[in-house]
Design an enzyme around this catalytic site. Structure first.
Site, mmCIF file in Angstrom:
data_model
loop_
_atom_site.group_PDB
_atom_site.id
_atom_site.type_symbol
_atom_site.label_atom_id
_atom_site.label_comp_id
_atom_site.label_asym_id
_atom_site.label_seq_id
_atom_site.Cartn_x
_atom_site.Cartn_y
_atom_site.Cartn_z
ATOM 1 N N VAL A 1 0.844 -1.173 0.000
ATOM 2 C CA VAL A 1 0.000 0.000 0.000
ATOM 3 C C VAL A 1 0.895 1.244 0.000
ATOM 4 O O VAL A 1 1.796 1.369 0.820
ATOM 5 C CB VAL A 1 -0.931 0.005 1.228
ATOM 6 C CG1 VAL A 1 -1.761 1.269 1.258
ATOM 7 C CG2 VAL A 1 -1.846 -1.220 1.202
ATOM 8 N N CYS B 1 -4.722 -8.095 1.912
ATOM 9 C CA CYS B 1 -4.508 -6.948 2.793
ATOM 10 C C CYS B 1 -5.314 -7.116 4.078
ATOM 11 O O CYS B 1 -6.543 -7.232 4.034
ATOM 12 C CB CYS B 1 -4.916 -5.658 2.096
ATOM 13 S SG CYS B 1 -4.688 -4.195 3.137
ATOM 14 N N HIS C 1 0.889 -15.179 0.808
ATOM 15 C CA HIS C 1 1.480 -14.681 2.049
ATOM 16 C C HIS C 1 1.166 -15.719 3.121
ATOM 17 O O HIS C 1 -0.005 -15.965 3.427
ATOM 18 C CB HIS C 1 0.880 -13.326 2.433
ATOM 19 C CG HIS C 1 1.519 -12.718 3.632
ATOM 20 N ND1 HIS C 1 2.405 -11.663 3.546
ATOM 21 C CD2 HIS C 1 1.433 -13.020 4.944
ATOM 22 C CE1 HIS C 1 2.817 -11.349 4.762
ATOM 23 N NE2 HIS C 1 2.239 -12.155 5.625
ATOM 24 N N ASN D 1 5.449 -15.359 -0.186
ATOM 25 C CA ASN D 1 5.639 -14.022 0.373
ATOM 26 C C ASN D 1 5.608 -14.099 1.893
ATOM 27 O O ASN D 1 4.867 -14.886 2.468
ATOM 28 C CB ASN D 1 4.531 -13.089 -0.146
ATOM 29 C CG ASN D 1 4.568 -11.716 0.484
ATOM 30 O OD1 ASN D 1 3.571 -11.237 0.995
ATOM 31 N ND2 ASN D 1 5.715 -11.076 0.466
ATOM 32 N N GLY D 2 6.428 -13.250 2.518
ATOM 33 C CA GLY D 2 6.427 -13.152 3.974
ATOM 34 C C GLY D 2 7.781 -13.484 4.578
ATOM 35 O O GLY D 2 8.373 -14.518 4.269
ATOM 36 N N ALA E 1 8.116 -7.466 0.345
ATOM 37 C CA ALA E 1 7.559 -6.113 0.454
ATOM 38 C C ALA E 1 8.328 -5.343 1.512
ATOM 39 O O ALA E 1 9.150 -4.479 1.213
ATOM 40 C CB ALA E 1 6.068 -6.174 0.784
ATOM 41 N N ARG E 2 8.113 -5.671 2.794
ATOM 42 C CA ARG E 2 8.809 -4.960 3.869
ATOM 43 C C ARG E 2 10.326 -5.101 3.749
ATOM 44 O O ARG E 2 11.072 -4.172 4.038
ATOM 45 C CB ARG E 2 8.323 -5.464 5.234
ATOM 46 C CG ARG E 2 6.897 -5.078 5.572
ATOM 47 C CD ARG E 2 6.500 -5.524 6.963
ATOM 48 N NE ARG E 2 6.619 -6.968 7.118
ATOM 49 C CZ ARG E 2 7.328 -7.570 8.066
ATOM 50 N NH1 ARG E 2 7.975 -6.853 8.967
ATOM 51 N NH2 ARG E 2 7.383 -8.877 8.133
#
Length: 286
Positions: free
Chosen positions: A2, A83, A151, A182-183, A206-207
């Protein structure tokens, strides 16, 4: 991600071994209704490929109309079913859709029927009962989904909790379409470990990439040239102050002391941030 995966950031990570980039999660309803929203949420160029646009929607009509506006500028569409934020759940989007398999099926069918040449994927979380997840993904596969990103946490699990690698592996074993994991991917060795443990077809971060855009080039933290390149790209593409500030806070998270972070948070403009980085960290843009 996001907000964050805008064009300058995508261009940056592509220069550090990222093969496929996603846009931020974009609300399909707002995108189809507002030219202002479209200009704010989506910019691209000829080098921004391959690119997946990630939409959030709670109905097929809004989704289709949004995709029709963008189809000539992207290489695929992803429907966000992962999300976990409260506002998204209240809107009937994101992980809320994991409880609406019929709705997701209708969205996929609508896209595949009307725009058959555009790859369509979903990004999901897992259920507490993995039988529901397997049923969910097999249903998506049966109606033509092209790949699935997983995720490996449930709707209510925090990001500090470990990813369920066994769940990701089980999903991979039950599908013929490619599966992306993912994750908890913060280093290249994390990615390699997940690949080894689950036999998936790709990994997504992502992070981890927010903290270290050079992650997939096997850097343990963001190298200085990466930070300088991000600043240059952000200036060139007119990134707004909020995004610019928060990106840098992620990259400097393990470098700045708490006192330095407090000072950095008082900088209210991009020129002020640049001056601060030049004075205290040796930033050189020329």
């Amino acid at each position: 991600m996001v907000r964050y995966s805008k064009l300058p950031f995508r261009e940056l990570v592509r220069s550090y071994n990222v093969d496929l980039a996603y846009t931020p999660m974009i609300l399909a309803k707002e995108f189809k209704n507002s030219n202002i929203a479209r200009n704010f949420d989506f910019t691209t160029n000829k080098n921004d490929k391959p690119l997946i646009i990630q939409f959030a929607s709670n109905n097929s009509i809004d989704l289709l109309r949004a995709v029709e506006l963008i189809v000539n500028y992207v290489d695929g569409i992803d429907i966000n079913c992962g999300c976990p934020q409260k506002w998204a759940i209240n809107e009937g989007i994101g992980v809320h859709l994991m409880e609406k398999p019929e709705l997701i099926s209708d969205m996929i069918k609508t896209i595949k029927r009307n725009i058959p040449n555009l790859p369509c994927s979903i990004k999901i979380r897992i259920h507490n009962d993995m039988r529901k997840t397997i049923e969910f993904v097999k249903r998506a596969e049966s109606i033509g989904i092209d790949f699935i990103a997983v995720h490996g946490r449930t709707r209510r699990q925090k990001s500090t909790e470990l990813v369920n690698l066994n769940a990701i592996k089980l999903i991979k074993e039950n599908l013929k379409v490619p599966v992306i994991a993912n994750g908890n991917i913060f280093t290249l060795s994390d990615a390699e470990n997940i690949y080894k443990e689950t036999s998936i077809d790709g990994v997504m971060s992502a992070r981890g990439l927010l903290k270290n855009p050079a992650l997939f080039a096997d850097y343990d933290f963001a190298p200085w040239d990466c930070i300088e390149n991000f600043v240059r790209l952000s200036i060139a593409y007119g990134t707004n102050h909020f995004i610019f500030h928060h990106h840098l806070m992620y990259m400097f998270e393990d470098v700045m002391s708490n006192a330095e972070k407090k000072t950095f948070n008082t900088l209210t403009s991009i020129p002020a941030i640049i001056d601060h980085l030049e004075e205290h960290y040796g930033l050189q843009l020329k």
